[in-house]
Design a protein around this motif. Sequence first.
Motif, PDB file in Angstrom:
ATOM      1  N   GLY A  54       0.810  -1.203   0.000  1.00 16.28           N
ATOM      2  CA  GLY A  54       0.000   0.000   0.000  1.00 16.28           C
ATOM      3  C   GLY A  54       0.847   1.258   0.000  1.00 16.28           C
ATOM      4  N   LEU A  55       2.174   1.073  -0.080  1.00 17.37           N
ATOM      5  CA  LEU A  55       3.098   2.211  -0.126  1.00 17.37           C
ATOM      6  C   LEU A  55       3.808   2.324  -1.470  1.00 17.37           C
ATOM      7  N   ILE A  56       3.916   1.202  -2.179  1.00 16.99           N
ATOM      8  CA  ILE A  56       4.533   1.201  -3.501  1.00 16.99           C
ATOM      9  C   ILE A  56       3.892   0.084  -4.314  1.00 16.99           C
ATOM     10  N   GLY A  57       3.594   0.376  -5.575  1.00 20.18           N
ATOM     11  CA  GLY A  57       2.967  -0.635  -6.421  1.00 20.18           C
ATOM     12  C   GLY A  57       3.914  -1.787  -6.702  1.00 20.18           C
ATOM     13  N   ILE A  58       3.393  -2.996  -6.629  1.00 22.09           N
ATOM     14  CA  ILE A  58       4.200  -4.201  -6.791  1.00 22.09           C
ATOM     15  C   ILE A  58       3.796  -4.931  -8.068  1.00 22.09           C
ATOM     16  N   TYR A  59       4.773  -5.327  -8.848  1.00 20.40           N
ATOM     17  CA  TYR A  59       4.546  -6.105 -10.067  1.00 20.40           C
ATOM     18  C   TYR A  59       3.725  -7.353  -9.727  1.00 20.40           C
ATOM     19  N   GLY A  60       2.625  -7.540 -10.446  1.00 17.47           N
ATOM     20  CA  GLY A  60       1.796  -8.727 -10.220  1.00 17.47           C
ATOM     21  C   GLY A  60       0.794  -8.583  -9.097  1.00 17.47           C
ATOM     22  N   TYR A  61       0.696  -7.382  -8.519  1.00 15.21           N
ATOM     23  CA  TYR A  61      -0.203  -7.166  -7.381  1.00 15.21           C
ATOM     24  C   TYR A  61      -1.120  -5.962  -7.634  1.00 15.21           C
ATOM     25  N   THR A  62      -1.633  -5.839  -8.852  1.00 17.72           N
ATOM     26  CA  THR A  62      -2.442  -4.670  -9.175  1.00 17.72           C
ATOM     27  C   THR A  62      -3.673  -4.560  -8.287  1.00 17.72           C
ATOM     28  N   ALA A  63      -4.372  -5.665  -8.081  1.00 23.07           N
ATOM     29  CA  ALA A  63      -5.590  -5.619  -7.256  1.00 23.07           C
ATOM     30  C   ALA A  63      -5.239  -5.389  -5.788  1.00 23.07           C
ATOM     31  N   TYR A  64      -4.261  -6.122  -5.302  1.00 18.28           N
ATOM     32  CA  TYR A  64      -3.894  -6.026  -3.884  1.00 18.28           C
ATOM     33  C   TYR A  64      -3.366  -4.635  -3.555  1.00 18.28           C
ATOM     34  N   SER A  65      -2.453  -4.121  -4.393  1.00 14.48           N
ATOM     35  CA  SER A  65      -1.923  -2.787  -4.143  1.00 14.48           C
ATOM     36  C   SER A  65      -3.028  -1.744  -4.204  1.00 14.48           C
ATOM     37  N   ALA A  66      -3.935  -1.870  -5.161  1.00 17.43           N
ATOM     38  CA  ALA A  66      -5.036  -0.911  -5.262  1.00 17.43           C
ATOM     39  C   ALA A  66      -5.860  -0.892  -3.982  1.00 17.43           C
ATOM     40  N   SER A  67      -6.158  -2.068  -3.463  1.00 17.41           N
ATOM     41  CA  SER A  67      -6.985  -2.144  -2.251  1.00 17.41           C
ATOM     42  C   SER A  67      -6.265  -1.567  -1.046  1.00 17.41           C
ATOM     43  N   LYS A  68      -4.967  -1.798  -0.950  1.00 13.04           N
ATOM     44  CA  LYS A  68      -4.218  -1.345   0.224  1.00 13.04           C
ATOM     45  C   LYS A  68      -3.863   0.137   0.145  1.00 13.04           C
ATOM     46  N   PHE A  69      -3.606   0.660  -1.062  1.00 11.38           N
ATOM     47  CA  PHE A  69      -3.437   2.103  -1.213  1.00 11.38           C
ATOM     48  C   PHE A  69      -4.720   2.815  -0.816  1.00 11.38           C
ATOM     49  N   ALA A  70      -5.852   2.289  -1.277  1.00 14.67           N
ATOM     50  CA  ALA A  70      -7.143   2.919  -0.978  1.00 14.67           C
ATOM     51  C   ALA A  70      -7.423   2.901   0.519  1.00 14.67           C
ATOM     52  N   LEU A  71      -7.018   1.838   1.193  1.00 15.66           N
ATOM     53  CA  LEU A  71      -7.234   1.752   2.629  1.00 15.66           C
ATOM     54  C   LEU A  71      -6.463   2.848   3.364  1.00 15.66           C
ATOM     55  N   HIS A  72      -5.267   3.174   2.865  1.00 19.43           N
ATOM     56  CA  HIS A  72      -4.482   4.258   3.458  1.00 19.43           C
ATOM     57  C   HIS A  72      -5.215   5.587   3.298  1.00 19.43           C
ATOM     58  N   GLY A  73      -5.753   5.835   2.102  1.00 19.72           N
ATOM     59  CA  GLY A  73      -6.505   7.068   1.889  1.00 19.72           C
ATOM     60  C   GLY A  73      -7.735   7.157   2.764  1.00 19.72           C
ATOM     61  N   PHE A  74      -8.420   6.041   2.916  1.00 17.59           N
ATOM     62  CA  PHE A  74      -9.590   5.989   3.801  1.00 17.59           C
ATOM     63  C   PHE A  74      -9.179   6.333   5.228  1.00 17.59           C
ATOM     64  N   ALA A  75      -8.062   5.774   5.681  1.00 21.65           N
ATOM     65  CA  ALA A  75      -7.587   6.028   7.044  1.00 21.65           C
ATOM     66  C   ALA A  75      -7.249   7.498   7.240  1.00 21.65           C
ATOM     67  N   GLU A  76      -6.573   8.104   6.267  1.00 24.80           N
ATOM     68  CA  GLU A  76      -6.193   9.514   6.408  1.00 24.80           C
ATOM     69  C   GLU A  76      -7.425  10.409   6.504  1.00 24.80           C
ATOM     70  N   ALA A  77      -8.409  10.159   5.638  1.00 25.71           N
ATOM     71  CA  ALA A  77      -9.607  10.991   5.649  1.00 25.71           C
ATOM     72  C   ALA A  77     -10.425  10.776   6.921  1.00 25.71           C
ATOM     73  N   LEU A  78     -10.576   9.513   7.328  1.00 24.40           N
ATOM     74  CA  LEU A  78     -11.371   9.223   8.516  1.00 24.40           C
ATOM     75  C   LEU A  78     -10.691   9.752   9.768  1.00 24.40           C
ATOM     76  N   ARG A  79      -9.369   9.722   9.801  1.00 24.16           N
ATOM     77  CA  ARG A  79      -8.649  10.267  10.959  1.00 24.16           C
ATOM     78  C   ARG A  79      -9.043  11.717  11.196  1.00 24.16           C
ATOM     79  N   SER A  80      -9.117  12.500  10.120  1.00 22.86           N
ATOM     80  CA  SER A  80      -9.471  13.912  10.261  1.00 22.86           C
ATOM     81  C   SER A  80     -10.888  14.085  10.797  1.00 22.86           C
ATOM     82  N   GLU A  81     -11.801  13.221  10.345  1.00 21.18           N
ATOM     83  CA  GLU A  81     -13.184  13.308  10.804  1.00 21.18           C
ATOM     84  C   GLU A  81     -13.335  12.836  12.246  1.00 21.18           C
ATOM     85  N   ALA A  82     -12.580  11.796  12.611  1.00 19.53           N
ATOM     86  CA  ALA A  82     -12.757  11.156  13.915  1.00 19.53           C
ATOM     87  C   ALA A  82     -12.067  11.888  15.052  1.00 19.53           C
TER      88      ALA A  82
END
Length: 266
Positions: free
Chosen positions: A142-170
Amino acid sequence: MTHVIITGGSSGIGLALARIYASRGARISLLARTLPTLEAAHSELTKSGNADAIRIESADVADEGQTAAAISRCEEAFGPCDILITCAGIVEPGLFEVVSPDAFERQLQTNLFGSIHAVRVVYAGMKQRRAGRVMLVSSGAGLIGIYGYTAYSASKFALHGFAEALRSEARPHGVKISVCFPPDTETPQFTRELEHRPPEAAVIMGRVAPWSSDAVAGRIARAIDRGDFEVFFGWTLWALGRFGSTVKPFLNWWFDRAILRISRSR
């Protein structure tokens, strides 16, 4: 008594975290898909503690209804959730054009939306009580895209963005949001993953020995205690997390050259 809910708590990092909180005398609710594995985890945890303080629920976190019903039953039994840790996740490596749409979506639904579904159930209560802690388990992928992990990296990058936004709200409501980025970790899923990992991915991921699930869980628990927002493991992931925009161009240049050498040797 603290009530800790752990998704993906039947094995790996989730089970290691359950052991930590069981040793602290917490009430623990474990969610996972496979009932026999959950029952084995329950049996292990109750050998050294109070069986009445361990609860298991079979649920697929990718299904919002199942997740909401399971967590609601846990809160009815043990009281409101004080700490939520979203460990449930899947990884199915493969080149983008080879991974089926169903497999791609399954990783997004489990890794990203599975965490969101769990947070949604407990978040309103935490806000109302002005107390609560949520730890979202991302990945080094979730910090750097990995060859062969397009779906996994996408999901984990998105989770980081969700955490950053929710942190501000919470934050104004006394709820602490955290996100962690574990490296390769010795778990049953990691063993299965290696069978399908492309050799090009090993250029990026295979140069550091995997951590034990106990070591990863220990660092996560300490970060929850301190209220840390981001949790990194090892200097490489720390550097990516803190200086990613600076170091990733160099890393990608180096990875591209190494991947090209592998492709030419085939």
